[in-house]
Design a protein around this motif. Structure first.
Motif, PDB file in Angstrom:
ATOM      1  N   LEU A  55      -0.539   5.226  -0.141  1.00 31.29           N
ATOM      2  CA  LEU A  55      -0.680   6.129   1.238  1.00 31.29           C
ATOM      3  C   LEU A  55       0.152   6.819   0.644  1.00 31.29           C
TER       4      LEU A  55
ATOM      5  N   TYR B 173       0.920  -1.307   0.506  1.00 31.98           N
ATOM      6  CA  TYR B 173      -0.042   0.140  -0.013  1.00 31.98           C
ATOM      7  C   TYR B 173       0.900   1.081   0.146  1.00 31.98           C
TER       8      TYR B 173
ATOM      9  N   ALA C 193      -6.541   1.062   3.227  1.00 28.51           N
ATOM     10  CA  ALA C 193      -5.896   2.098   2.710  1.00 28.51           C
ATOM     11  C   ALA C 193      -5.812   2.433   4.473  1.00 28.51           C
TER      12      ALA C 193
ATOM     13  N   ARG D  73      -1.949   9.534  -1.170  1.00 24.18           N
ATOM     14  CA  ARG D  73      -2.311   9.705  -0.416  1.00 24.18           C
ATOM     15  C   ARG D  73      -2.732  11.236   0.906  1.00 24.18           C
TER      16      ARG D  73
ATOM     17  N   GLY E 282      -6.362  -1.277  -5.417  1.00 20.42           N
ATOM     18  CA  GLY E 282      -7.097  -0.999  -3.476  1.00 20.42           C
ATOM     19  C   GLY E 282      -8.717  -0.834  -3.231  1.00 20.42           C
TER      20      GLY E 282
ATOM     21  N   ASN F 141      -7.501   2.498  -7.773  1.00 23.05           N
ATOM     22  CA  ASN F 141      -6.432   3.098  -6.725  1.00 23.05           C
ATOM     23  C   ASN F 141      -6.696   5.097  -6.653  1.00 23.05           C
TER      24      ASN F 141
ATOM     25  N   GLU G 146      -3.270   3.094   7.955  1.00 24.87           N
ATOM     26  CA  GLU G 146      -3.230   4.094   8.447  1.00 24.87           C
ATOM     27  C   GLU G 146      -3.151   4.851   9.999  1.00 24.87           C
TER      28      GLU G 146
END
Ligand code: ATP
Ligand code: MG
Length: 389
Positions: A263, A259, A362, A266, A357, A300, A366
């Protein structure tokens, strides 16, 4: 020279605003022409300059919102003078645009904005046609679909005479649609995306994520060059360079490797949104295109954009790489993009990045990160550059 912009988008109260923006932007095109003056006239922008119109064509081609432009001469309100100027303009238009043609559909078009002028438009048109046509046997009157028009603007401030219409870059004046923030990488795509956003009237600021010392100072230089290049189409911009290494390390240390790339992205959108808020920018721009790389599947992209507080616009979304490269060459960003300099996303790249994803995964990944603190720290540690300085 008169620059024209499309009438349709410019109704009502927006008109003055569009015109003012157009004039400001034109000044900012920095054409290297001294004593350039702009005047707004309903539906047109008049540019006066102590140089030939030819020297203005290139700088004006970088002013979005100009539909077409015409080199024009200013004359006295006298038919003989207008006809004499008309012959000069026609000679030039015929040799530049219709060389070798035996027949060219032609008309004279008079716009009598100055109603004080004694004759009616169609009468002036007829008289001018009779005065100029004998010199040019190729001209054949065709009022319905002329290829070449000798145009006369009868206004208090003129009159002006012109025969050429050169297509402008089109689009909308930069700034009329407000500000946006482009996530600018060292790659080929994001500069092109920024340019397309400008073309649709958005004023673009830039945010770049910088993984010092994993990537060297060449990347910073490259980004600065790229912003300078893109700013030939807009008057000013800010570039915020965000230190990205601490975030990448935190993600590397506590999240599943597959990921990582998602990430990182993001985190970029979260930080870019914060920076955008500060300048009242209304959207993020990225160079993403569906299916181009593993992180750009619809799945994604959905997981990534969920971290943005603003709409994410992707001007290249349906473009093939070759189309993007062709455009990059045209706007002069390709050369700079090709300068060797590694980018942050090659840092700690996993062997098997996730392709489809899932947002919940996700978010779970996190969990162990203090996102608010990381974001605030990254914004605080950013370098802010202004263009021009
Ligand atoms: P580009 O050529 O613009 O880098 P790309 O096809 O290589 O695009 P990615 O590297 O996956 O695609 O990046 C997708 C988008 O994410 C980029 O177009 C850019 O908008 C943004 N982006 C990627 N890396 C960075 C970075 N280091 N700083 C700022 N934005 C970035
Ligand atoms: Mg890239």
């Amino acid at each position: 020279m008169a620059g024209r912009y499309p009438e349709t988008g410019l109704q009502g109260g927006h008109r003055g605003f569009y015109e003012r923006r157009l004039c400001e932007n034109r000044g900012a095109a920095r054409p290297g022409v001294p004593e350039l003056r702009n005047e707004r006239i309903r539906g047109r922008v008049l540019v006066r300059a102590g140089v030939t119109a030819e020297r203005l064509l290139e700088p004006v081609s970088r002013v979005f919102g100009v539909a077409s432009l015409s080199p024009a001469v200013e004359v006295e309100a006298d038919l003989d003078q207008i006809a004499a100027a008309g012959r000069v303009e026609l000679r030039q238009a015929l040799s530049l645009q219709f060389a070798g043609r035996e027949a060219v559909r032609f008309r004279v078009k008079v716009n009598r904005a100055d109603k004080g002028f004694p004759k009616r438009s169609n009468q002036i048109e007829r008289e001018l046609a009779e005065a100029v046509m004998p010199e040019f046997p190729a001209l054949q009157v065709n009022l319905g679909s002329p290829e070449l028009s000798l145009e006369v603007d009868l206004r208090q401030e003129g009159p002006w005479v012109f025969a050429r219409r050169i297509p402008g870059p089109g689009g909308l004046p930069v700034g009329v649609m407000g500000r946006v923030v482009c996530l600018l990488s060292g790659g080929i795509d994001s500069p092109v995306a920024a340019w397309l956003a400008m073309k649709r009237g958005m004023r673009v600021d830039f945010v770049s994520f910088y993984s010092f010392p994993h990537v060297g100072p060449q990347l910073r230089e490259k980004l600065i060059r790229q912003v300078e290049n893109l700013n030939r189409w807009q008057p000013t911009a800010k570039l915020t360079i965000v230190p990205f290494t601490p975030i990448q390390e935190a993600i590397r240390d506590s999240c599943p490797p597959s990921y990582r790339t998602v990430l990182y992205r993001r985190a970029m959108q979260r930080i870019a949104s914060k920076i955008a808020f500060r300048s009242n920018a209304k959207a993020l721009i990225t160079g993403e295109s569906v299916g181009q790389v593993a992180s750009q599947t619809l799945e994604n992209m959905t997981v990534i954009e969920a971290a943005s507080a603003l709409p994410v616009l992707r001007p290249l979304v349906t473009m093939d790489k070759l189309e993007t490269i062709a455009l990059a060459r045209r706007i002069g960003s390709y050369e700079t993009s090709n300068l060797p300099a590694p980018d942050c996303c090659t840092v700690f790249q996993p062997d098997h990045p996730v392709i489809y994803g899932i947002l919940e995964e996700a978010l779970a990944a996190e969990q162990g990160l203090d996102l608010a603190a990381m974001t605030a720290e990254a914004v605080r540690g950013s370098e802010r550059l202004r263009f021009p300085e």
